[in-house]
Write a protein that holds these residues in place. Structure first.
Motif, PDB file in Angstrom:
ATOM      1  N   ILE A 152     -11.921  25.977 -26.443  1.00  0.00           N
ATOM      2  CA  ILE A 152     -10.597  25.788 -27.078  1.00  0.00           C
ATOM      3  C   ILE A 152      -9.593  26.866 -26.660  1.00  0.00           C
ATOM      4  N   THR A 153     -10.085  28.028 -26.205  1.00  0.00           N
ATOM      5  CA  THR A 153      -9.168  29.133 -25.879  1.00  0.00           C
ATOM      6  C   THR A 153      -8.629  29.060 -24.448  1.00  0.00           C
ATOM      7  N   GLY A 154      -9.133  28.115 -23.656  1.00  0.00           N
ATOM      8  CA  GLY A 154      -8.706  28.054 -22.251  1.00  0.00           C
ATOM      9  C   GLY A 154      -7.426  27.260 -22.072  1.00  0.00           C
ATOM     10  N   SER A 155      -7.099  27.022 -20.810  1.00  0.00           N
ATOM     11  CA  SER A 155      -5.873  26.315 -20.470  1.00  0.00           C
ATOM     12  C   SER A 155      -5.902  24.870 -20.998  1.00  0.00           C
ATOM     13  N   ILE A 156      -6.999  24.151 -20.747  1.00  0.00           N
ATOM     14  CA  ILE A 156      -7.116  22.776 -21.266  1.00  0.00           C
ATOM     15  C   ILE A 156      -7.218  22.794 -22.793  1.00  0.00           C
ATOM     16  N   GLY A 157      -7.998  23.737 -23.332  1.00  0.00           N
ATOM     17  CA  GLY A 157      -8.153  23.836 -24.793  1.00  0.00           C
ATOM     18  C   GLY A 157      -6.803  24.055 -25.463  1.00  0.00           C
ATOM     19  N   ALA A 208     -15.609  28.961 -28.032  1.00  0.00           N
ATOM     20  CA  ALA A 208     -15.012  29.810 -26.991  1.00  0.00           C
ATOM     21  C   ALA A 208     -16.130  30.702 -26.485  1.00  0.00           C
ATOM     22  N   ASN A 209     -15.893  31.343 -25.359  1.00  0.00           N
ATOM     23  CA  ASN A 209     -16.929  32.232 -24.832  1.00  0.00           C
ATOM     24  C   ASN A 209     -16.820  33.621 -25.456  1.00  0.00           C
ATOM     25  N   ARG A 210     -15.657  34.305 -25.234  1.00  0.00           N
ATOM     26  CA  ARG A 210     -15.519  35.686 -25.690  1.00  0.00           C
ATOM     27  C   ARG A 210     -14.249  35.923 -26.509  1.00  0.00           C
ATOM     28  N   ASN A 211     -13.259  35.044 -26.324  1.00  0.00           N
ATOM     29  CA  ASN A 211     -11.938  35.334 -26.890  1.00  0.00           C
ATOM     30  C   ASN A 211     -11.897  35.018 -28.392  1.00  0.00           C
ATOM     31  N   LEU A 212     -12.545  35.901 -29.157  1.00  0.00           N
ATOM     32  CA  LEU A 212     -12.693  35.689 -30.590  1.00  0.00           C
ATOM     33  C   LEU A 212     -11.339  35.664 -31.301  1.00  0.00           C
ATOM     34  N   LEU A 224     -13.965  14.386 -20.801  1.00  0.00           N
ATOM     35  CA  LEU A 224     -14.586  15.376 -19.912  1.00  0.00           C
ATOM     36  C   LEU A 224     -13.581  16.054 -18.979  1.00  0.00           C
ATOM     37  N   ALA A 225     -13.308  17.336 -19.286  1.00  0.00           N
ATOM     38  CA  ALA A 225     -12.522  18.150 -18.347  1.00  0.00           C
ATOM     39  C   ALA A 225     -13.479  18.907 -17.431  1.00  0.00           C
ATOM     40  N   ASN A 226     -14.661  19.234 -17.966  1.00  0.00           N
ATOM     41  CA  ASN A 226     -15.643  20.024 -17.222  1.00  0.00           C
ATOM     42  C   ASN A 226     -16.255  19.196 -16.081  1.00  0.00           C
ATOM     43  N   LYS A 227     -15.528  19.178 -14.946  1.00  0.00           N
ATOM     44  CA  LYS A 227     -15.961  18.330 -13.824  1.00  0.00           C
ATOM     45  C   LYS A 227     -17.306  18.778 -13.276  1.00  0.00           C
ATOM     46  N   GLU A 228     -17.642  20.081 -13.484  1.00  0.00           N
ATOM     47  CA  GLU A 228     -18.905  20.611 -12.957  1.00  0.00           C
ATOM     48  C   GLU A 228     -20.111  19.816 -13.471  1.00  0.00           C
ATOM     49  N   SER A 229     -19.997  19.263 -14.693  1.00  0.00           N
ATOM     50  CA  SER A 229     -21.095  18.450 -15.237  1.00  0.00           C
ATOM     51  C   SER A 229     -21.439  17.318 -14.277  1.00  0.00           C
ATOM     52  N   VAL A 250     -10.661  13.793 -17.989  1.00  0.00           N
ATOM     53  CA  VAL A 250      -9.428  14.490 -18.373  1.00  0.00           C
ATOM     54  C   VAL A 250      -8.678  14.955 -17.119  1.00  0.00           C
ATOM     55  N   ASP A 251      -9.392  15.202 -16.048  1.00  0.00           N
ATOM     56  CA  ASP A 251      -8.747  15.584 -14.790  1.00  0.00           C
ATOM     57  C   ASP A 251      -7.619  14.596 -14.518  1.00  0.00           C
ATOM     58  N   SER A 252      -6.419  15.095 -14.180  1.00  0.00           N
ATOM     59  CA  SER A 252      -5.255  14.201 -14.091  1.00  0.00           C
ATOM     60  C   SER A 252      -5.449  13.106 -13.038  1.00  0.00           C
ATOM     61  N   MET A 271      -2.923  26.578 -14.692  1.00  0.00           N
ATOM     62  CA  MET A 271      -4.331  26.297 -15.047  1.00  0.00           C
ATOM     63  C   MET A 271      -5.094  27.616 -15.197  1.00  0.00           C
ATOM     64  N   GLY A 272      -6.370  27.513 -15.586  1.00  0.00           N
ATOM     65  CA  GLY A 272      -7.223  28.695 -15.652  1.00  0.00           C
ATOM     66  C   GLY A 272      -7.426  29.288 -14.258  1.00  0.00           C
ATOM     67  N   ALA A 273      -7.884  30.562 -14.222  1.00  0.00           N
ATOM     68  CA  ALA A 273      -7.975  31.297 -12.945  1.00  0.00           C
ATOM     69  C   ALA A 273      -8.911  30.625 -11.938  1.00  0.00           C
TER      70      ALA A 273
HETATM   71  P1  NDP Z   1     -10.132  28.381 -18.607  1.00  0.00           P
HETATM   72  O1  NDP Z   1     -10.770  29.425 -17.817  1.00  0.00           O
HETATM   73  O2  NDP Z   1      -8.677  28.476 -18.897  1.00  0.00           O
HETATM   74  O3  NDP Z   1     -10.895  28.185 -20.020  1.00  0.00           O
HETATM   75  C1  NDP Z   1     -12.295  28.053 -20.064  1.00  0.00           C
HETATM   76  C2  NDP Z   1     -12.771  27.885 -21.486  1.00  0.00           C
HETATM   77  O4  NDP Z   1     -14.202  27.847 -21.462  1.00  0.00           O
HETATM   78  C3  NDP Z   1     -12.400  29.046 -22.403  1.00  0.00           C
HETATM   79  O5  NDP Z   1     -12.293  28.582 -23.719  1.00  0.00           O
HETATM   80  C4  NDP Z   1     -13.606  29.976 -22.268  1.00  0.00           C
HETATM   81  O6  NDP Z   1     -13.746  30.855 -23.391  1.00  0.00           O
HETATM   82  C5  NDP Z   1     -14.728  28.973 -22.214  1.00  0.00           C
HETATM   83  N1  NDP Z   1     -15.895  29.472 -21.488  1.00  0.00           N
HETATM   84  C6  NDP Z   1     -15.911  30.225 -20.363  1.00  0.00           C
HETATM   85  N2  NDP Z   1     -17.183  30.505 -19.981  1.00  0.00           N
HETATM   86  C7  NDP Z   1     -17.997  29.914 -20.906  1.00  0.00           C
HETATM   87  C8  NDP Z   1     -19.397  29.858 -21.083  1.00  0.00           C
HETATM   88  N3  NDP Z   1     -20.242  30.473 -20.241  1.00  0.00           N
HETATM   89  N4  NDP Z   1     -19.879  29.163 -22.140  1.00  0.00           N
HETATM   90  C9  NDP Z   1     -19.052  28.532 -22.999  1.00  0.00           C
HETATM   91  N5  NDP Z   1     -17.696  28.574 -22.898  1.00  0.00           N
HETATM   92  C10 NDP Z   1     -17.170  29.241 -21.858  1.00  0.00           C
HETATM   93  O7  NDP Z   1     -10.449  26.993 -17.843  1.00  0.00           O
HETATM   94  P2  NDP Z   1      -9.552  25.683 -17.756  1.00  0.00           P
HETATM   95  O8  NDP Z   1      -9.095  25.281 -19.111  1.00  0.00           O
HETATM   96  O9  NDP Z   1      -8.575  25.821 -16.659  1.00  0.00           O
HETATM   97  O10 NDP Z   1     -10.629  24.627 -17.208  1.00  0.00           O
HETATM   98  C11 NDP Z   1     -11.655  24.113 -18.049  1.00  0.00           C
HETATM   99  C12 NDP Z   1     -12.336  22.957 -17.309  1.00  0.00           C
HETATM  100  O11 NDP Z   1     -11.370  21.913 -17.110  1.00  0.00           O
HETATM  101  C13 NDP Z   1     -12.855  23.322 -15.908  1.00  0.00           C
HETATM  102  O12 NDP Z   1     -14.017  22.618 -15.638  1.00  0.00           O
HETATM  103  C14 NDP Z   1     -11.729  22.855 -14.975  1.00  0.00           C
HETATM  104  O13 NDP Z   1     -12.203  22.526 -13.687  1.00  0.00           O
HETATM  105  C15 NDP Z   1     -11.268  21.597 -15.718  1.00  0.00           C
HETATM  106  N6  NDP Z   1      -9.878  21.227 -15.450  1.00  0.00           N
HETATM  107  C16 NDP Z   1      -8.868  22.100 -15.738  1.00  0.00           C
HETATM  108  C17 NDP Z   1      -7.554  21.756 -15.489  1.00  0.00           C
HETATM  109  C18 NDP Z   1      -6.430  22.653 -15.877  1.00  0.00           C
HETATM  110  O14 NDP Z   1      -5.260  22.243 -15.744  1.00  0.00           O
HETATM  111  N7  NDP Z   1      -6.668  23.860 -16.356  1.00  0.00           N
HETATM  112  C19 NDP Z   1      -7.215  20.468 -14.852  1.00  0.00           C
HETATM  113  C20 NDP Z   1      -8.350  19.613 -14.653  1.00  0.00           C
HETATM  114  C21 NDP Z   1      -9.643  19.988 -14.923  1.00  0.00           C
HETATM  115  P3  NDP Z   1     -13.025  32.321 -23.423  1.00  0.00           P
HETATM  116  O15 NDP Z   1     -11.552  32.054 -23.410  1.00  0.00           O
HETATM  117  O16 NDP Z   1     -13.496  32.920 -24.674  1.00  0.00           O
HETATM  118  O17 NDP Z   1     -13.474  33.041 -22.183  1.00  0.00           O
END
Ligand code: NDP
Length: 392
Positions: free
Chosen positions: A9-14, A35-39, A118-123, A145-147, A200-202
């Motif tokens: 939830i703390t990432g770019s998609i979240g 989230a992973n670390r961003n409490l 599913l945004a996590n394409k790695e799955s 979810v990938d555009s 997007m995320g890094a």
């Molecule tokens: P971010 O790096 O912005 O966010 C990743 C999220 O996953 C954060 O909430 C992070 O938590 C959490 N996380 C990281 N490592 C772990 C772990 N080991 N276990 C559990 N949670 C973890 O990524 P994005 O939002 O950019 O991307 C997320 C997914 O969506 C990826 O698979 C990406 O390929 C896909 N995607 C992203 C797009 C985009 O526009 N960003 C577009 C299309 C697909 P914390 O913040 O605490 O580190």
């Protein structure tokens, strides 16, 4: 009211998903977040959305729950998230975790027959064959979810997949589309993180600069839409307005377009097969820039080509190339290798590793972490030694 769990939830998609839910608070409620670390950010979001359960994966972040005033129950560690997902009462799970760590949760959600956004394409890259088998067995909805893949789904709509001739995915070309090749050795981390059209995320931003991301998306499309690799193409479209094309057997082509924003594909993944009224995206046709398309250049984007090749070979190769790339991107972001060495490192690892056909989930998970750890530890050696073999 649909109950949603948001993993990552703390990432770019979240964060974009939270914007979508804010606009549709009468349709959706968040019942679980991770989230992973961003409490700190996770807690702020949990308070705003009154999320009852939050899981922080990194146990070193543990704090005493009594130290803050909140109605959110906080749990720590991967096992807690797995356990909660096993019995959670919810309608949709958005898997927005970055990297290979997302795979285990995808499997749990699909096994339970719950709709997965599913945004996590790695799955799908790592375990597409297993995921499709589970999904068909449990009949769980799997919505990308990938555009680009959302665009394909929207264009195909109800049409039978057999009437789809080919899929054409677009790529922006990233920040180095026009940079002279002789300047590639000077590329900095900051330049690589400045994407021309998407925020997007890094990790995925670096993957867009190398075009690894597009290679992964071709593999993702292969599994999602059950098309052969010869029917999947990618083209550079620098304006990122058209997100994909679908060519049908009668020669007609349908495209989906809009200004770049992940909020629309996220909303569509929640509302599918319906559409919800929304103000999150509006595209005035008269404001559109001129649209152009280019071939992907082999010399500029070699990672795209070897990734698609790994997809075609199948078995463990997609997992291996993905793990090597995750390690290489992390090394690059830590300033340990150069931009050009991302490709060199990934290529060396894939050349030096033997494939296994039809791997099971345990093998995939084990090899993934083995390749990731080896690549991170041994990168100096790998970049110098030609015939290094990883025994797996
Ligand atoms: P971010 O790096 O912005 O966010 C990743 C999220 O996953 C954060 O909430 C992070 O938590 C959490 N996380 C990281 N490592 C772990 C772990 N080991 N276990 C559990 N949670 C973890 O990524 P994005 O939002 O950019 O991307 C997320 C997914 O969506 C990826 O698979 C990406 O390929 C896909 N995607 C992203 C797009 C985009 O526009 N960003 C577009 C299309 C697909 P914390 O913040 O605490 O580190």
């Amino acid at each position: 009211m649909k109950k949603i769990a948001i993993l990552g939830i703390t990432g770019s998609i979240g964060t974009s998903a939270c914007d979508v839910i804010r606009e549709h608070s009468d349709e959706f409620e968040i019942v679980l977040a991770s989230a992973n670390r961003n409490l700190k950010k996770a807690l702020n979001i949990s308070q705003e959305f009154k999320i009852p359960q939050l899981v922080i994966i990194d146990e070193s972040q543990k704090i005493d729950n009594k130290l803050f005033d909140s109605n959110t129950n906080i749990y720590y560690g991967q096992n807690e998230l797995k356990n909660i997902l096993q019995s959670l009462n919810c309608d949709i799970v958005l898997n927005a975790i970055s990297g290979s760590a997302g795979l285990v949760y995808t499997i749990i959600v699909l096994e339970r027959g719950i709709k997965l956004a599913l945004a996590n394409k790695e799955s799908l890259i790592m375990a597409g064959h297993l995921i499709k088998e589970i999904q068909k067995r449990t009949k769980a909805e799997l919505i990308p979810v990938d555009s680009e893949h959302s665009a394909i789904l929207q264009a195909i709509n109800e049409t039978d997949l057999e009437q789809v001739k080919s899929l054409i995915i677009t790529a922006s070309g990233g920040p180095f589309r026009t940079l002279p090749l002789t300047d590639f050795r000077k590329i900095s981390i900051k330049e690589s993180l400045s994407h021309p059209t998407w925020e997007m995320g890094a990790k995925i931003t670096i993957d867009s600069a190398t075009m690894m991301n597009k290679g992964l998306e071709v593999i993702e499309a292969h599994w999602l839409f059950e098309k052969k690799y010869e029917d999947l193409k990618a083209v550079i479209h620098p304006q990122s307005i058209i997100h994909s094309f679908v060519e049908f057997i009668d020669g007609s082509i349908i495209a989906q377009l809009g200004f770049p924003s992940m909020k629309l594909p996220i909303l569509y993944s929640f509302s599918h097969p319906q559409r919800f009224k929304s103000n999150i995206s509006s595209t005035n046709i008269l404001d559109l820039p001129n649209l152009s398309f280019e071939e992907i250049d082999k010399e500029r984007y070699p990672l795209f080509f070897i990734t698609v090749e790994a997809g075609k070979l199948g078995g463990l190769f997609p997992t291996i190339i993905n793990a090597a790339n995750e390690a290489a991107v992390s090394l690059f972001l830590n300033d340990q290798i150069s931009f050009l060495q991302i490709y060199q490192l990934v290529n060396q690892v894939i050349q030096a590793t033997e494939n296994i056909a039809n791997p099971d989930i345990e093998t995939i998970i084990e090899i993934n972490s083995q390749i990731y750890d080896n690549t991170k530890k041994e990168y100096r050696k790998i970049l110098k030694i030609e015939n290094l073999i990883f025994y797996i």
